[in-house]
Every structure is written in C-alpha cells, then in structure tokens.
Design a protein around this motif. Sequence first.
Motif, PDB file in Angstrom:
ATOM      1  N   VAL A   1       0.844  -1.207   0.000  1.00 28.28           N
ATOM      2  CA  VAL A   1       0.000   0.000   0.000  1.00 28.28           C
ATOM      3  C   VAL A   1       0.876   1.253   0.000  1.00 28.28           C
ATOM      4  O   VAL A   1       0.689   2.170  -0.801  1.00 28.28           O
ATOM      5  N   ARG A   2       1.839   1.275   0.919  1.00 28.10           N
ATOM      6  CA  ARG A   2       2.792   2.391   1.011  1.00 28.10           C
ATOM      7  C   ARG A   2       4.193   1.794   0.941  1.00 28.10           C
ATOM      8  O   ARG A   2       4.577   1.026   1.824  1.00 28.10           O
ATOM      9  N   THR A   3       4.944   2.161  -0.071  1.00 31.06           N
ATOM     10  CA  THR A   3       6.257   1.539  -0.246  1.00 31.06           C
ATOM     11  C   THR A   3       7.296   2.200   0.656  1.00 31.06           C
ATOM     12  O   THR A   3       7.081   3.309   1.160  1.00 31.06           O
ATOM     13  N   ALA A   4       8.426   1.521   0.820  1.00 30.81           N
ATOM     14  CA  ALA A   4       9.518   2.061   1.625  1.00 30.81           C
ATOM     15  C   ALA A   4      10.177   3.251   0.939  1.00 30.81           C
ATOM     16  O   ALA A   4      10.993   3.939   1.537  1.00 30.81           O
ATOM     17  N   SER A   5       9.806   3.517  -0.317  1.00 23.28           N
ATOM     18  CA  SER A   5      10.370   4.687  -0.985  1.00 23.28           C
ATOM     19  C   SER A   5       9.462   5.905  -0.847  1.00 23.28           C
ATOM     20  O   SER A   5       9.706   6.938  -1.459  1.00 23.28           O
ATOM     21  N   GLY A   6       8.400   5.765  -0.034  1.00 21.93           N
ATOM     22  CA  GLY A   6       7.540   6.923   0.235  1.00 21.93           C
ATOM     23  C   GLY A   6       6.531   7.216  -0.857  1.00 21.93           C
ATOM     24  O   GLY A   6       6.025   8.330  -0.953  1.00 21.93           O
ATOM     25  N   LYS A   7       6.237   6.212  -1.674  1.00 24.13           N
ATOM     26  CA  LYS A   7       5.231   6.414  -2.730  1.00 24.13           C
ATOM     27  C   LYS A   7       4.097   5.416  -2.547  1.00 24.13           C
ATOM     28  O   LYS A   7       4.268   4.394  -1.882  1.00 24.13           O
ATOM     29  N   PRO A   8       2.941   5.679  -3.171  1.00 24.66           N
ATOM     30  CA  PRO A   8       1.865   4.691  -3.088  1.00 24.66           C
ATOM     31  C   PRO A   8       2.319   3.377  -3.719  1.00 24.66           C
ATOM     32  O   PRO A   8       3.016   3.385  -4.728  1.00 24.66           O
ATOM     33  N   GLY A   9       1.943   2.254  -3.108  1.00 25.86           N
ATOM     34  CA  GLY A   9       2.327   0.949  -3.642  1.00 25.86           C
ATOM     35  C   GLY A   9       1.321   0.432  -4.664  1.00 25.86           C
ATOM     36  O   GLY A   9       0.299   1.080  -4.927  1.00 25.86           O
ATOM     37  N   VAL A  10       1.608  -0.752  -5.212  1.00 28.73           N
ATOM     38  CA  VAL A  10       0.730  -1.292  -6.266  1.00 28.73           C
ATOM     39  C   VAL A  10      -0.665  -1.613  -5.728  1.00 28.73           C
ATOM     40  O   VAL A  10      -1.623  -1.700  -6.480  1.00 28.73           O
ATOM     41  N   GLN A  11      -0.771  -1.823  -4.420  1.00 32.40           N
ATOM     42  CA  GLN A  11      -2.098  -2.094  -3.854  1.00 32.40           C
ATOM     43  C   GLN A  11      -2.638  -0.901  -3.079  1.00 32.40           C
ATOM     44  O   GLN A  11      -3.458  -1.046  -2.173  1.00 32.40           O
ATOM     45  N   TYR A  12      -2.132   0.295  -3.398  1.00 31.75           N
ATOM     46  CA  TYR A  12      -2.653   1.487  -2.722  1.00 31.75           C
ATOM     47  C   TYR A  12      -4.159   1.573  -2.971  1.00 31.75           C
ATOM     48  O   TYR A  12      -4.633   1.354  -4.078  1.00 31.75           O
ATOM     49  N   TRP A  13      -4.906   1.904  -1.943  1.00 33.96           N
ATOM     50  CA  TRP A  13      -6.350   2.065  -2.107  1.00 33.96           C
ATOM     51  C   TRP A  13      -6.817   3.284  -1.337  1.00 33.96           C
ATOM     52  O   TRP A  13      -6.154   3.740  -0.416  1.00 33.96           O
ATOM     53  N   GLN A  14      -7.941   3.789  -1.744  1.00 32.34           N
ATOM     54  CA  GLN A  14      -8.657   4.717  -0.878  1.00 32.34           C
ATOM     55  C   GLN A  14     -10.123   4.669  -1.228  1.00 32.34           C
ATOM     56  O   GLN A  14     -10.508   4.177  -2.292  1.00 32.34           O
ATOM     57  N   ASN A  15     -10.939   5.126  -0.302  1.00 32.05           N
ATOM     58  CA  ASN A  15     -12.379   5.134  -0.530  1.00 32.05           C
ATOM     59  C   ASN A  15     -12.757   6.422  -1.252  1.00 32.05           C
ATOM     60  O   ASN A  15     -11.930   7.303  -1.431  1.00 32.05           O
TER      61      ASN A  15
END
Length: 639
Positions: free
Chosen positions: A31-45
């Motif tokens: 969801v949140r990568t260690a590089s400080g960017k949204p991950g491939v499974q980032y979600w929001q409502n």
Amino acid sequence: MCIEYAHAQQKSVFDPQESFKQVNFPAGNLVRTASGKPGVQYWQNRADYKISARFDTLSRQLRATEELIYFNGSPDVLPEVWLLLGQNRFRKDSRSTATTPLEDSRFGIKEFTDGFVLEKVMVKNKKTGVWNKIDAKVMNDQLKIMLPEALQTKEKITLRIDYHFTLPKNGSDFMGVLPTTNGTIYQFSAWFPRVAVYDDIEGWNTANSGYYIEPGKLDYKITVPAECIVQGSGQLLNPEQVLTKLQQVRLREAERSNQTVQIRTAKEVTMASSRPGPGLLTWHFSTDHSGDGLFAVSRSFIWDAVKVDLPDKETALAMSLYPVESNYLAWQKSAQTMKQVLESYSRLWCPYPYKTAVNIAGSVTGIGGPGTSFIQYQSNGMANGVWSKLNHELGHNWFNMMIAGNGRQAWMVEGLNSFINHINGKVLQGETAFTLPDAINWLGKADPNQCAATPYELMLYKNFALLAYVKPAVALNLLRTEVLGARRFDAAFRTFVQAWKFKHPSPSDFFRCMEKESGENLSWFWQSWFLNDWTLDQSVESVQYVNGLPEQGVNIKLVNKGKMVMPAVVEIVESNGQVNRANLPAEIWQKGGDWTFHYPSTSAVISVRLDPDHNLPDRDLSNNTWHGTANTITQPTTK
Ligand SMILES: [Zn+2]
C-alpha cells in the motif's frame, strides 16, 4: 602557537547517537512503499456528493437534501459509515463549546445554534431503488450510520440525509455573516455532513481535530432570492439561468482574457437590471476531486474574472467577489493576483486541478477550500494583506486539497503550504505572512516545549503559529538551501506532490520520498526539525595555525552543543583581504560533538564566523565568531 579563547562554557547536550538516530519508519508494504510512494495495492475510498439546498436569508437557515455515494476501495468489510457533522460544534452542548477558553480565541465557539438538525437518514435499496430509513446515531459532531448490510470491498452504497441548520453569524472564523452597504455576505463552510476518511493507517478518522478529506465529486444546487449572487467551489453549470445576458457574455470573454473582466461592476451592484428576477433562482455547481466545498451568498458582490494559463495549454478561470467596501486597489487587482499565484504554483509543483478558482470577501480572516477561498474584506495591500492571504489560501489547493494528508499533523497542511508560499513570494516578489529572517530570530529564542509533529489537538495556542506554519516552512527552506540544494530538493518535492495527488500521504511517506529521491539519509533532519523540540548551538572553539605560521594554514575547531544538527558554513577573513567560506555537511557531527578542519590560510586570520548570513536559528550567537589577529588571544564578541 595556539590562539584559543575561552568563552562562557555552555554545557553541551549533544549526543550523536541521539541526534542521528534513525527515524522509526513503518516497514514498507504494497500500500505504502519504503520509498515513500503509493504501492501497487494502494487504495482509498471515495465519496461523491449531490446536494440540493435552499437558503433563507432572513432566518439564515439552510435546508438541504444530500445524496452520498460512498465507494469502499479498501480491502475491509465496513459494517458502518462515519460522517462528520461540522455544524454541531456550534451546539451549546458540544465538545468545542466545552473546550472554548474564556479569553478570546479565534476558533472558539462564540454563538450557539442547534447544529445540523437531521430530519431523515436513509439508504437506497440497490435492487428496488427504494429509500429505507436507517439506524444513525449522533455522537458529538459525528454521525455513525449502521448499514443494514455491511459494505463489501469494491462496492458502493447510496445514503440520503435531509437536514437543516442556521448559519452562525460568528462561525469561529470558518464561516459567518457580514452586513455591508449593499447587502449581507453569508459565507458557508462545513455545510453538509461529510464522510470521515477511512484509511490504512487509522481506519475511520473520526477524531476530526484536523482537516482531512476524501477527494470525490461535489455537485450542488443552491436556491436563493434572485437578487443574490452565489459563488463557491466548482464550475457554474447553468449561467443562462442565473446571470443576465450581458453577464454571460462577459463571463465567456473572461475565459479568454488576460485582462480582468468585470462581470458585475461596482456601479451595477445597486442596479436591479444587473440581476435576472424576481423570485428565486437555483445556482448549480459541480467539481471533481473535492470532497468538500465552500460557497457564499450576497446581493453586494462586485465580480471580477480573468483567465488562468496552466501547463499543456489548459486554462482555468479566476474570480474575485467583494463588496463596495473592498473596492480599492488591492481588491481590484485580486483576480490578477489569483492568476499570478495559481500560474506560479502550477509551473513549480503540479498544475492547478480545478476549472475555476473563486475568492470571496467577507468576515472570515482566511480559509481555503477546493477551488475556493474566503478572505477578510478589509484586507489591504500591506504585509499579510490581499496578496499574502491569496498566496496562502490558494496554496491550500495543493496542501491539502490535492495532497490530502491528515491535518492532525498540522505541518502537513499549514507547514507545507507556508513553505510553497515562501517560494512563490520569492519568485513573484510578493510579501508573505512572515519573513524568513524574522522566523529565524523567532525560532532562535522560542521555547515551545512541543515539536512540529505534536498532534493538532495537543498543540498549545501559543505554539500554533510557530509550530504549524513557521518552523516547518523554515525547515523545508533550509533543507532546500543549506542541505540538498534547490535542484535536488525541487525534484524530490515535485515527485512527492505528483505521486500523492488526490491521495493520502502520511508524514513518513513525505520523509521517505524526500530521502529516496534526493539519495540522502535525512533522519537527523526530521529528528531535529519535526520530531523533537531541539535547539541549535554551533560554536567556534579554537583557531590554531599549523606550526604557528599563518602561511601554513589554520586548523579551526567547531563544536556542536545543542541537540539539533545542521551543516556548518564558516566564513574566514584574512589580513590580506581574502574572504572565503567553508561548507561542511551535517555529517561532520556523526561521530562526535567537535570537528576540526583545515583551512589553507596564506596570511593572518582576522575572523572566523559561523553561519555568516544568519540563516540558522542558533541559540547562542556569542560563540559563533572568533575575532583575532596573528599571535593575539582575543575574546569572542558577545553580540
Ligand atoms: Zn492555512
């Protein structure tokens, strides 16, 4: 020979193990990568609102029906939905009322209303489309809606709320009522039940002590007496129904004009012909990516508009509405100011995302909403006047309408915004709310006993301006000028803005993104400026010629006495007229509190000065400078 001086011994509190301690970031995930960017499974409502409201100017009552389509993008099943009832803070029995101090407080409760009066709360049956009443509980300024069936992941639900409330005259500087010569100005914020953010960090963010929005679509209709003008967040969808023919022509002209076009002049304000009428008119606005909105209603508005040029040949329309009381130069220029400010932010960080930007004069000091701002109608051309307020309130479109972080960390809203305000101030030569030299002096003396990362609700009133606005703005400015350099900083900051556009970054995401993009470990910087209440005290400890001969060079010993760490800039003046600077990175302090470096002097050294431009909030300036000539021992200056 040694030319050393002894100054009043400040006890050093510096410990490299503490100051360079690695920030304890959460482990990166999908969801949140260690590089400080949204991950491939980032979600929001997502929350899309459709609101129909009627405002009665006599009773100040707004009566509305809200339809909320709520989409569950999370991997979790949600048995309930939480909404925030912003108007309930004005209830006599509210927590905001109970926690308003006796002495004057800008955001305290000064007037009571009944808050949101909820007439009906309903849910739409997906199969039949029939509205069914639903179990909803009001708790303080929150509404908990128990769903008949839990909301599954990737599904949506449609809720409907019928409600009314009375607009407070004195709305804690968020909303309010201002009488003017040609009619009252009604400014609305927190005017509909708004869904709380559900995220992967806190789940439901129901403790709404900091501004935090779920970007979605806002479509709303406001019905008012025909003589009134309504403006607010979003694009006006039905100008042909609410404007005169002439005004429609002018509005279309403004969309193509670099010169301000007056949609309604000061002279026309009192002319009945400047409004279609009589009766009631419904104004229809719509915008995407908002999740909240501001609007205002008045008969008194002068209305200016001008085109805003955005990257990739896109355009937007900037509009400024104000009463005759504000009809002087700073306001007459305000649409142009908006154009200038929006174009600059768009060039520097990422393009302005809305079709329109509206600024409305009234009683509220200054507040920014998606594509809208309110600023105080008597604001002038001075420091913290119209230019500075617009620069700030329009900056909120970036932080935190677009980069929708949790405002409980106030620095993510006001601090990041104040920082971009300063860059704009420099680029556009405009005055900002505070100057950086003043801020450095303030920080050099202040003892807040709290840090910039102290949550909003715990931040003391006396510290709010310093820790939410001033300190983070100064910090980022120094990260840019003293640590990373503008090019590296700007690239990293832009990457952060673009990666989190219309998303919810956490403080760690910001810290990490800046580190990974710049290639630096900046734990010491975040520890020093955001996560602790540390102070800086760098000193020149001794100046010693090699073999006692100036022409063989000089060894200069610096000491870091405070817990805060910063790079050291040292200016060396020689008797032969040479003036040079040594730039030492913060990492000189990694292994201990003192550092000796060699400077290749060729003649006697007259002075050695730390931080010669006074860019740093050093606590004790008396030990920053060594004054001397060869073979003399001199006390340091005490000023
Ligand atoms: Zn602000």
